[in-house]
Design a protein around this motif. Sequence first.
Motif, short mmCIF file in Angstrom:
data_model
loop_
_atom_site.label_atom_id
_atom_site.label_comp_id
_atom_site.label_asym_id
_atom_site.label_seq_id
_atom_site.Cartn_x
_atom_site.Cartn_y
_atom_site.Cartn_z
N VAL A 210 0.85 -1.20 0.00
CA VAL A 210 0.00 0.00 0.00
C VAL A 210 0.88 1.25 0.00
N MET A 211 1.92 1.23 0.83
CA MET A 211 2.85 2.34 0.85
C MET A 211 3.54 2.51 -0.50
N ALA A 212 3.94 1.41 -1.13
CA ALA A 212 4.61 1.49 -2.42
C ALA A 212 3.72 2.13 -3.48
N LYS A 213 2.43 1.78 -3.48
CA LYS A 213 1.49 2.38 -4.44
C LYS A 213 1.37 3.88 -4.19
N ARG A 214 1.34 4.26 -2.92
CA ARG A 214 1.22 5.67 -2.59
C ARG A 214 2.48 6.43 -3.03
N LEU A 215 3.64 5.83 -2.83
CA LEU A 215 4.89 6.47 -3.25
C LEU A 215 4.95 6.60 -4.77
N SER A 216 4.53 5.57 -5.47
CA SER A 216 4.52 5.64 -6.93
C SER A 216 3.63 6.76 -7.40
N ARG A 217 2.48 6.89 -6.77
CA ARG A 217 1.54 7.94 -7.17
C ARG A 217 2.11 9.33 -6.87
N ALA A 218 2.80 9.45 -5.73
CA ALA A 218 3.36 10.75 -5.35
C ALA A 218 4.43 11.19 -6.35
N ILE A 219 5.26 10.25 -6.81
CA ILE A 219 6.32 10.61 -7.76
C ILE A 219 5.75 10.86 -9.13
N ARG A 220 4.68 10.19 -9.49
CA ARG A 220 4.08 10.38 -10.82
C ARG A 220 3.35 11.71 -10.94
N THR A 221 3.27 12.48 -9.87
CA THR A 221 2.66 13.80 -10.01
C THR A 221 3.51 14.70 -10.88
N SER A 222 4.77 14.32 -11.11
CA SER A 222 5.62 15.04 -12.06
C SER A 222 5.53 14.36 -13.41
N ASP A 223 5.27 15.14 -14.47
CA ASP A 223 5.15 14.56 -15.81
C ASP A 223 6.42 13.84 -16.23
N GLN A 224 7.58 14.41 -15.84
CA GLN A 224 8.85 13.82 -16.26
C GLN A 224 9.16 12.54 -15.53
N ALA A 225 8.49 12.29 -14.42
CA ALA A 225 8.81 11.11 -13.61
C ALA A 225 7.79 10.00 -13.78
N GLY A 226 7.09 9.99 -14.90
CA GLY A 226 6.03 9.01 -15.09
C GLY A 226 6.49 7.58 -15.11
N ALA A 227 7.79 7.35 -15.42
CA ALA A 227 8.30 5.98 -15.54
C ALA A 227 8.76 5.42 -14.20
N VAL A 228 8.66 6.18 -13.13
CA VAL A 228 9.17 5.73 -11.83
C VAL A 228 8.09 4.98 -11.07
N THR A 229 8.41 3.78 -10.63
CA THR A 229 7.49 3.01 -9.79
C THR A 229 8.24 2.52 -8.56
N ALA A 230 7.54 2.46 -7.45
CA ALA A 230 8.17 2.07 -6.18
C ALA A 230 7.83 0.64 -5.83
N ALA A 231 8.82 -0.07 -5.28
CA ALA A 231 8.61 -1.38 -4.67
C ALA A 231 9.10 -1.28 -3.24
N ALA A 232 8.44 -1.95 -2.31
CA ALA A 232 8.80 -1.79 -0.90
C ALA A 232 8.76 -3.12 -0.17
N LEU A 233 9.60 -3.22 0.85
CA LEU A 233 9.64 -4.36 1.75
C LEU A 233 9.70 -3.82 3.17
N ALA A 234 8.85 -4.30 4.04
CA ALA A 234 8.85 -3.87 5.44
C ALA A 234 9.28 -5.03 6.32
N VAL A 235 10.27 -4.80 7.17
CA VAL A 235 10.82 -5.83 8.05
C VAL A 235 10.53 -5.45 9.50
N PRO A 236 9.77 -6.26 10.21
CA PRO A 236 9.47 -5.94 11.62
C PRO A 236 10.74 -5.88 12.47
N ILE A 237 10.75 -4.97 13.43
CA ILE A 237 11.86 -4.85 14.37
C ILE A 237 11.39 -5.41 15.70
N GLU A 238 11.88 -6.59 16.04
CA GLU A 238 11.49 -7.19 17.30
C GLU A 238 12.53 -6.89 18.36
N ASN A 239 12.12 -6.87 19.61
CA ASN A 239 13.02 -6.55 20.72
C ASN A 239 13.87 -5.32 20.43
#
Length: 541
Positions: A210-239
């Motif tokens: 969900v965060m990756a989609k939001r980041l992709s959308r935020a960067i695509r607000t620039s016409d020149q950055a239309g080819a940029v897409t985000a991929a994300a991985l979240a790793v829990p921090i235990e202890n």
Amino acid sequence: MSNAVRRLAGFAFTSADLLLEIDLSGAITFVLGAAQAMVGKTEQALISGGWRFLIDADDRPLLEAMFAALDDGARRGPVQVRLAAGGAISLTARMLSENPGVICCAIAPAAKPALAPKAGQALHDRAVFEDLAKGLAEAARVTGQDFELAMIEFNGLEAVRKALTPPEAATLDQQVAGALRAEAQGGGAATHVEGERYALLRERGEAAEVMAKRLSRAIRTSDQAGAVTAAALAVPIENPGAARFSKALRFALDDFAREGIPDSPPASLAEAMNRSVRRTLTRAGELGMAVSQRRFTLAYQPVLALKDHSVSHHEALVRFEDGADAFAMVRMAEEFELIEELDRAIAEQAVRQLNADRTGRLKLAVNVSGASMISSPFIEGLTRLIERNPKSKGRLIFELTESSAIDDFDRANAHIQTLREMGSMVCLDDFGSGAASLGYLQRLSVDIIKIDGRYVRDLASEGRDAALVRHIVRLAKDLKVRTVAEMVETAEIEEVVRREGVDFAQGWLYGRPMAIPEWPDTREAAAPLPARRMGTRDDWR
């Protein structure tokens, strides 16, 4: 005011002191609450000015990204943002389904120190981010919050950036930084890792996709950055309060920098660390073989005396087989206690080069880790090496790095004086890059300090870096210590460092590191060379 409205206002003001409504053009259309006390503006001034004039320029990309990614009924924040007039606020934004196109903002005092990067910096650098993460982890242990490390890759970002003009690329970088900060804890806990790869800390809950989609959308607000897409991985921090946290974070980020997002994501930060450790142990074994078998070479970069443009000496920079990153390899050598052997091998190779020099004018500077400098066997080995090779006496300079902290200054200083008594000068490398620099200079008697290149390469702008360099030079002169400016890449910067009183200069203006020491003709101005991007360490060690 009706009872319903009064209750609604009371409910809102239990968590905020000021309420704003902002339309999609950025205009403030409604104000309720303590405007003057919170932001130093009257209600009328806020409505007539819009939100952008209210917020510090460095934090506007953060709010622009946050507002752009709001869906009907969605809430974002709180984030801490700085005001243009000074001070900071905590802001939460929501777009109500009943009133689409209008962003409701609840503003409260910033309860904690701002997590934003320093003025003029888009994101925290890696070291500051790791320190920030440690602090957040300690706080989480007390509050019970759950955090995760999110690793983000903007596919296509580098290609888009190269196609833009420098001002357009700078705008894109600000947009990327703003989008990342909008996702990060407190609006600030984010960093650039390598190339198209970034990392941030946030509270657990929402899926990384969900965060990756939001980041992709935020960067695509620039016409020149239309080819940029985000991929994300979240790793829990235990202890999060565990002693292994800092090392686990560092290993996970190092692995992400090298490998990118894995096909099979780790279930936790500990697992990410274990994977990285296994790969690192393999590389450490290969490094140990490379050191013991001397499978590396030295490259030589001239250092010039600014008073007459003569070559004072050359710095010997290690180069490993297969183009392996020298900075990463040296860091690994320190981590796995191979650094003494590596430093010794580099010194031996430098001495061989001095013995082969028939001119007698070659002088070489070699790097020595703090861990090596406090080692008595290492210093004893160096003294024997110099005694066995009298041609090297007075022609070796040892540059002490901060990459491994010194924990015994008395012993380190005694060893430094031993080397100086044998005719070798000692230099503090990358002065100003770490918090320990002044402490090193206070407790160690040396001959030279090398001013960190990050402060040198932008000197022509006459900003804060110029003032810092000026004070470093003044301090060095008071202590009767000479100075070297590194990353001197243009004649303009050379003129600035000469005017400030720097003694020596090193950088691409005079030549890149070469396989054989060369004495460039520097009597005429050198042709300008392309400036390095900040953060690269291609000349390191």
